[in-house]
Enzyme design. Sequence first.
Site, mmCIF file in Angstrom:
data_model
loop_
_atom_site.group_PDB
_atom_site.id
_atom_site.type_symbol
_atom_site.label_atom_id
_atom_site.label_comp_id
_atom_site.label_asym_id
_atom_site.label_seq_id
_atom_site.Cartn_x
_atom_site.Cartn_y
_atom_site.Cartn_z
ATOM 1 N N ASN A 1 0.843 -1.196 0.000
ATOM 2 C CA ASN A 1 0.000 0.000 0.000
ATOM 3 C C ASN A 1 0.880 1.249 0.000
ATOM 4 O OD1 ASN A 1 0.590 -0.890 2.691
ATOM 5 N ND2 ASN A 1 -1.035 0.376 3.525
ATOM 6 N N GLU B 1 0.316 5.245 0.641
ATOM 7 C CA GLU B 1 -0.627 6.264 1.088
ATOM 8 C C GLU B 1 -0.207 7.647 0.595
ATOM 9 O OE1 GLU B 1 -1.029 5.638 5.337
ATOM 10 O OE2 GLU B 1 -2.206 3.822 4.984
ATOM 11 N N CYS C 1 -4.176 0.464 -2.435
ATOM 12 C CA CYS C 1 -3.999 -0.751 -1.637
ATOM 13 C C CYS C 1 -2.915 -1.635 -2.258
ATOM 14 C CB CYS C 1 -5.282 -1.567 -1.593
ATOM 15 S SG CYS C 1 -6.663 -0.765 -0.784
ATOM 16 N N GLU D 1 -3.019 -4.791 -2.908
ATOM 17 C CA GLU D 1 -3.542 -5.732 -3.910
ATOM 18 C C GLU D 1 -3.568 -5.096 -5.296
ATOM 19 O OE1 GLU D 1 -4.737 -4.970 -0.955
ATOM 20 O OE2 GLU D 1 -6.048 -6.530 -0.151
ATOM 21 N N CYS E 1 -10.355 -5.045 0.233
ATOM 22 C CA CYS E 1 -11.532 -4.162 0.220
ATOM 23 C C CYS E 1 -12.357 -4.430 -1.036
ATOM 24 C CB CYS E 1 -11.096 -2.697 0.293
ATOM 25 S SG CYS E 1 -10.417 -2.052 -1.250
ATOM 26 N N CYS F 1 -10.725 -3.479 -4.384
ATOM 27 C CA CYS F 1 -9.704 -4.432 -4.847
ATOM 28 C C CYS F 1 -10.352 -5.710 -5.371
ATOM 29 C CB CYS F 1 -8.709 -4.732 -3.733
ATOM 30 S SG CYS F 1 -7.576 -3.353 -3.451
HETATM 31 N N1 THU Z 1 -5.120 -1.618 2.658
HETATM 32 C C1 THU Z 1 -4.530 -2.443 1.760
HETATM 33 O O1 THU Z 1 -3.470 -2.116 1.203
HETATM 34 N N2 THU Z 1 -5.131 -3.616 1.483
HETATM 35 C C2 THU Z 1 -6.220 -4.105 2.144
HETATM 36 O O2 THU Z 1 -6.655 -5.207 1.861
HETATM 37 C C3 THU Z 1 -6.856 -3.296 3.173
HETATM 38 C C4 THU Z 1 -6.389 -1.888 3.284
HETATM 39 C C5 THU Z 1 -4.416 -0.378 3.034
HETATM 40 C C6 THU Z 1 -5.018 0.914 2.577
HETATM 41 C C7 THU Z 1 -4.487 1.881 3.618
HETATM 42 O O3 THU Z 1 -3.181 2.292 3.232
HETATM 43 C C8 THU Z 1 -4.349 1.056 4.870
HETATM 44 O O4 THU Z 1 -4.361 -0.298 4.451
HETATM 45 C C9 THU Z 1 -5.449 1.284 5.898
HETATM 46 O O5 THU Z 1 -6.690 1.159 5.346
#
Ligand code: THU
Length: 128
Positions: free
Chosen positions: A46, A48, A57, A59, A90, A93
């Site tokens: 991920n 941000e 994310c 994935e 999520c 994804c």
């Molecule tokens: N996130 C992912 O990368 N994958 C997931 O399956 C769930 C959420 C990340 C997005 C964000 O950077 C952090 O987790 C918190 O939501």
Amino acid sequence: MMNKVTQNKMLAAAKKAALHAYAPYSDFKVGAAALDEQGRIYAGCNVENTSYGLTICAERAAIFKAVCAGAKSIKAVLVFTDTKKLTRPCGACLQVIAEFGENPEIILANKSIMRRYRLKDLLPERFG
Ligand code: THU
């Protein structure tokens, strides 16, 4: 269903990618690995942003990397977090995974557990 060697390679790739996660806002580091139709593995984490909604994310990062490298379909996606509770992809994804595979395996992992699903267990009906 994929073999154990591939599964372990995916786990190692996702774990390594999680170390590179850029998550200063949530402090929630995620690593993912996508397996393509040729058996190639792509890792993602991920990433941000200070403008929160721009976050991607792990994935989707892994899948987009696969597609950019020429993958035609995605056979499996593994999601790794170093947390007690397993992390589920999520909805966004899941929809992206559905674009590139009929019913790929979705493997959720932490340092001690691996649980296997099929995309349709988590997203029975997709848009499109
Ligand atoms: N996130 C992912 O990368 N994958 C997931 O399956 C769930 C959420 C990340 C997005 C964000 O950077 C952090 O987790 C918190 O939501």
